[in-house]
Design a protein around this motif. Sequence first.
Motif, PDB file in Angstrom:
ATOM      1  N   LEU A 149      16.086  15.515   3.412  1.00  0.00           N
ATOM      2  CA  LEU A 149      16.421  15.073   1.730  1.00  0.00           C
ATOM      3  C   LEU A 149      15.434  13.684   1.652  1.00  0.00           C
ATOM      4  N   ASP A 150      15.144  13.939   0.317  1.00  0.00           N
ATOM      5  CA  ASP A 150      15.745  14.556  -0.552  1.00  0.00           C
ATOM      6  C   ASP A 150      14.612  15.685  -1.053  1.00  0.00           C
ATOM      7  N   LEU A 151      15.312  16.851  -1.740  1.00  0.00           N
ATOM      8  CA  LEU A 151      14.485  18.003  -1.896  1.00  0.00           C
ATOM      9  C   LEU A 151      14.125  18.176  -3.245  1.00  0.00           C
ATOM     10  N   GLY A 152      14.037  17.307  -4.144  1.00  0.00           N
ATOM     11  CA  GLY A 152      13.858  17.568  -5.503  1.00  0.00           C
ATOM     12  C   GLY A 152      14.588  17.017  -6.424  1.00  0.00           C
ATOM     13  N   ALA A 153      15.668  16.241  -6.140  1.00  0.00           N
ATOM     14  CA  ALA A 153      16.754  15.864  -7.217  1.00  0.00           C
ATOM     15  C   ALA A 153      16.057  14.671  -7.871  1.00  0.00           C
ATOM     16  N   ASN A 154      15.171  13.874  -7.184  1.00  0.00           N
ATOM     17  CA  ASN A 154      14.684  12.522  -7.401  1.00  0.00           C
ATOM     18  C   ASN A 154      13.235  12.437  -6.765  1.00  0.00           C
ATOM     19  N   PRO A 155      12.383  12.904  -8.100  1.00  0.00           N
ATOM     20  CA  PRO A 155      10.861  13.108  -7.662  1.00  0.00           C
ATOM     21  C   PRO A 155      10.301  11.618  -7.264  1.00  0.00           C
ATOM     22  N   VAL A 156      10.939  10.549  -7.866  1.00  0.00           N
ATOM     23  CA  VAL A 156      10.399   9.096  -7.573  1.00  0.00           C
ATOM     24  C   VAL A 156      11.662   8.632  -7.034  1.00  0.00           C
ATOM     25  N   CYS A 157      11.637   7.691  -5.820  1.00  0.00           N
ATOM     26  CA  CYS A 157      12.694   6.708  -5.715  1.00  0.00           C
ATOM     27  C   CYS A 157      11.999   5.388  -4.995  1.00  0.00           C
ATOM     28  N   ASP A 158      13.002   4.375  -5.148  1.00  0.00           N
ATOM     29  CA  ASP A 158      12.543   3.169  -4.691  1.00  0.00           C
ATOM     30  C   ASP A 158      13.207   2.838  -3.345  1.00  0.00           C
ATOM     31  N   ALA A 159      12.761   1.826  -2.569  1.00  0.00           N
ATOM     32  CA  ALA A 159      12.937   1.645  -1.334  1.00  0.00           C
ATOM     33  C   ALA A 159      14.667   1.851  -1.050  1.00  0.00           C
ATOM     34  N   GLU A 160      15.458   1.138  -1.848  1.00  0.00           N
ATOM     35  CA  GLU A 160      17.047   1.004  -1.710  1.00  0.00           C
ATOM     36  C   GLU A 160      17.497   2.450  -1.741  1.00  0.00           C
ATOM     37  N   THR A 161      16.974   3.460  -2.706  1.00  0.00           N
ATOM     38  CA  THR A 161      17.462   4.686  -2.727  1.00  0.00           C
ATOM     39  C   THR A 161      17.215   5.465  -1.548  1.00  0.00           C
ATOM     40  N   LEU A 162      15.796   5.237  -1.051  1.00  0.00           N
ATOM     41  CA  LEU A 162      15.579   5.910   0.325  1.00  0.00           C
ATOM     42  C   LEU A 162      16.521   5.373   1.499  1.00  0.00           C
ATOM     43  N   ALA A 293      21.563  24.037  -0.304  1.00  0.00           N
ATOM     44  CA  ALA A 293      21.280  22.647  -0.272  1.00  0.00           C
ATOM     45  C   ALA A 293      22.192  21.749  -1.088  1.00  0.00           C
ATOM     46  N   SER A 294      22.759  20.813  -0.404  1.00  0.00           N
ATOM     47  CA  SER A 294      23.995  20.108  -1.034  1.00  0.00           C
ATOM     48  C   SER A 294      23.419  18.864  -1.684  1.00  0.00           C
ATOM     49  N   LEU A 295      24.221  18.446  -2.918  1.00  0.00           N
ATOM     50  CA  LEU A 295      24.139  17.568  -3.713  1.00  0.00           C
ATOM     51  C   LEU A 295      24.974  16.546  -3.180  1.00  0.00           C
ATOM     52  N   ILE A 296      24.632  15.516  -2.213  1.00  0.00           N
ATOM     53  CA  ILE A 296      25.360  14.454  -1.570  1.00  0.00           C
ATOM     54  C   ILE A 296      25.279  13.189  -2.288  1.00  0.00           C
ATOM     55  N   GLY A 297      26.371  12.299  -2.395  1.00  0.00           N
ATOM     56  CA  GLY A 297      26.680  11.143  -3.004  1.00  0.00           C
ATOM     57  C   GLY A 297      27.416  11.333  -4.337  1.00  0.00           C
ATOM     58  N   LEU A 298      27.832  12.504  -4.596  1.00  0.00           N
ATOM     59  CA  LEU A 298      28.860  13.043  -5.725  1.00  0.00           C
ATOM     60  C   LEU A 298      30.171  12.705  -5.028  1.00  0.00           C
ATOM     61  N   ARG A 299      31.079  12.703  -6.265  1.00  0.00           N
ATOM     62  CA  ARG A 299      32.599  12.562  -6.033  1.00  0.00           C
ATOM     63  C   ARG A 299      33.104  13.958  -5.556  1.00  0.00           C
ATOM     64  N   GLY A 300      32.232  14.731  -5.715  1.00  0.00           N
ATOM     65  CA  GLY A 300      32.768  16.449  -5.311  1.00  0.00           C
ATOM     66  C   GLY A 300      31.689  17.219  -4.550  1.00  0.00           C
ATOM     67  N   VAL A 301      32.154  18.022  -3.941  1.00  0.00           N
ATOM     68  CA  VAL A 301      31.017  18.869  -3.196  1.00  0.00           C
ATOM     69  C   VAL A 301      30.473  20.039  -4.005  1.00  0.00           C
ATOM     70  N   VAL A 302      29.090  19.890  -4.183  1.00  0.00           N
ATOM     71  CA  VAL A 302      28.280  20.836  -4.874  1.00  0.00           C
ATOM     72  C   VAL A 302      27.094  21.152  -4.001  1.00  0.00           C
ATOM     73  N   VAL A 303      26.993  22.750  -3.891  1.00  0.00           N
ATOM     74  CA  VAL A 303      25.795  23.392  -3.083  1.00  0.00           C
ATOM     75  C   VAL A 303      25.242  24.255  -3.864  1.00  0.00           C
ATOM     76  N   LYS A 304      23.981  24.183  -3.803  1.00  0.00           N
ATOM     77  CA  LYS A 304      22.975  24.771  -4.357  1.00  0.00           C
ATOM     78  C   LYS A 304      22.160  25.986  -3.699  1.00  0.00           C
ATOM     79  N   SER A 305      22.524  27.014  -3.899  1.00  0.00           N
ATOM     80  CA  SER A 305      21.892  28.236  -3.438  1.00  0.00           C
ATOM     81  C   SER A 305      20.421  28.537  -3.665  1.00  0.00           C
ATOM     82  N   HIS A 306      19.699  28.996  -2.996  1.00  0.00           N
ATOM     83  CA  HIS A 306      18.361  29.317  -3.208  1.00  0.00           C
ATOM     84  C   HIS A 306      18.501  30.579  -4.530  1.00  0.00           C
ATOM     85  N   GLY A 307      17.604  30.522  -5.443  1.00  0.00           N
ATOM     86  CA  GLY A 307      17.785  31.227  -6.735  1.00  0.00           C
ATOM     87  C   GLY A 307      17.563  32.867  -6.373  1.00  0.00           C
TER      88      GLY A 307
END
Length: 345
Positions: A149-162, A293-307
Motif C-alpha cells: 500500500l498505497d496502490l493509487g489512491a494517493n499519488p503524492v503522500c507526506d511522511a505522516e500519511t506514509l 484491493a481494500s480501501l482501508i482507513g474508511l468507516r466501512g469496508v470497501v473492496v475494489k476488484s480488478h476491472g
Amino acid sequence: MANLTLVIDAMGGDRGPSIVVAALARALQSFPDVNFIVTGDEPRLKALFARESKVNKNLDLTRLTIHHTTQIVHMDDKPGECLRKKQDSSMRVAIDYVAEGKADACVSAGNTGALMAMAYLHIKTLPGVIRPALVAPIPTAGGSQGFLLDLGANPVCDAETLFQFGVMGTVLAKEMVGVSEPKVALLNMGTEEIKGPDVVKQAGLLLAQSPSINYRGFIEGSDLFTGKADVVVCDGFTGNIALKSCEGMAKLVFDHFQASMKDHWLSKALAWLLVKRQRKSWQWLNPDQYNGASLIGLRGVVVKSHGNASANAFYSAITHAIKEAQIQLPERIQAQVEAVLSEQS
C-alpha cells in the motif's frame, strides 16, 4: 456477530454483470449467513440470475436483493463528474448502503478514482486517519502473503500519511493473515538510509520511533515478494507502477512458457506432467486469489476488484470483503490509530 450484508456494484468493470452474477452464485452457496444486495440494471440482472438458477437447481436466491439503478459509472468517467451527475449509479448506490449502515461491506470492479472519491466523501475516514489507502495482498516466499500500500489512491503522500499507512497495514496483516508482529518496510530505491526522497526518509524516522510498529527499514522492488516485509509502504504513484510492472512481467513469463510448451509433442507432455505435479504450488501464485484491493482507513469496508476480473477473481474479492467485515477491520484500525496517536502526544 449478526448476519452480514454485502452490497455489490454489478455494473462496474470491463466484463459486465455476467461475471458478477456468476461470482455471486458461488458466494450464495459458500456463505449461507451472508445477505447480498446487488445494484444495477434490474431486468438484466434478473435474467442473468434466472439463467444461473437453471444451471444450479440448488441456488438459493432468497438472501439476494436487487436494487435497480439507472446510471453506470464508466471506466473513463471523471470522478468529479460522477459525484455530481451520477447519484443513481450502481456504484454510488452501493457506497450509500455502507455509508448509511445498511450494508457491512461493498465490492465494485468499477472506476477506481470514482470509487475512491465516493467512498471518501460519503463513507468518510476514521477519526484520526489522514487519507484512506488502497492495499492489496501479494504472494511472498514460502507460500505466505504480504500487503502492499498505497496502490493509487494517493499519488503524492507526506511522511505522516506514509506512517499511518504502516500503522493500518500492520493491523491488516495481523487480522487478515494472523502475523503476530508484521514486519513493515518502506519501498525505496535502495536499502541504505541515505537513499531516497526526503519524505520517505522522514516516514522511516516516524516508523522507527513508534513502539507499535515492527519497522525493518527500506526495501527495494526486487525484494517485494521475498518475505523480508509483511507490509510494504509507498505512495500511490510508486505502488501502482510497482504492482502493474510485476503483473506485466508475470504475464510475459507465463505466456512465454505456454508458447514454448507448444513447440513439440514432448514439451506438451512434460508441461502436462509439470502442471499436474505443481498444481498446488502454482495455485499459491494464481492472481485470481489476490484480487480485491481494500480501501482501508474508511468507516466501512470497501473492496475494489480488478476491472477485468474473471468470475473466480471477483469471488475472491467478495471473500476478502466478507472477512474484513467479519473481523470488523475498520474498528480495529481505528483502535490502533488512536493508540498510536496517544503515543505521539
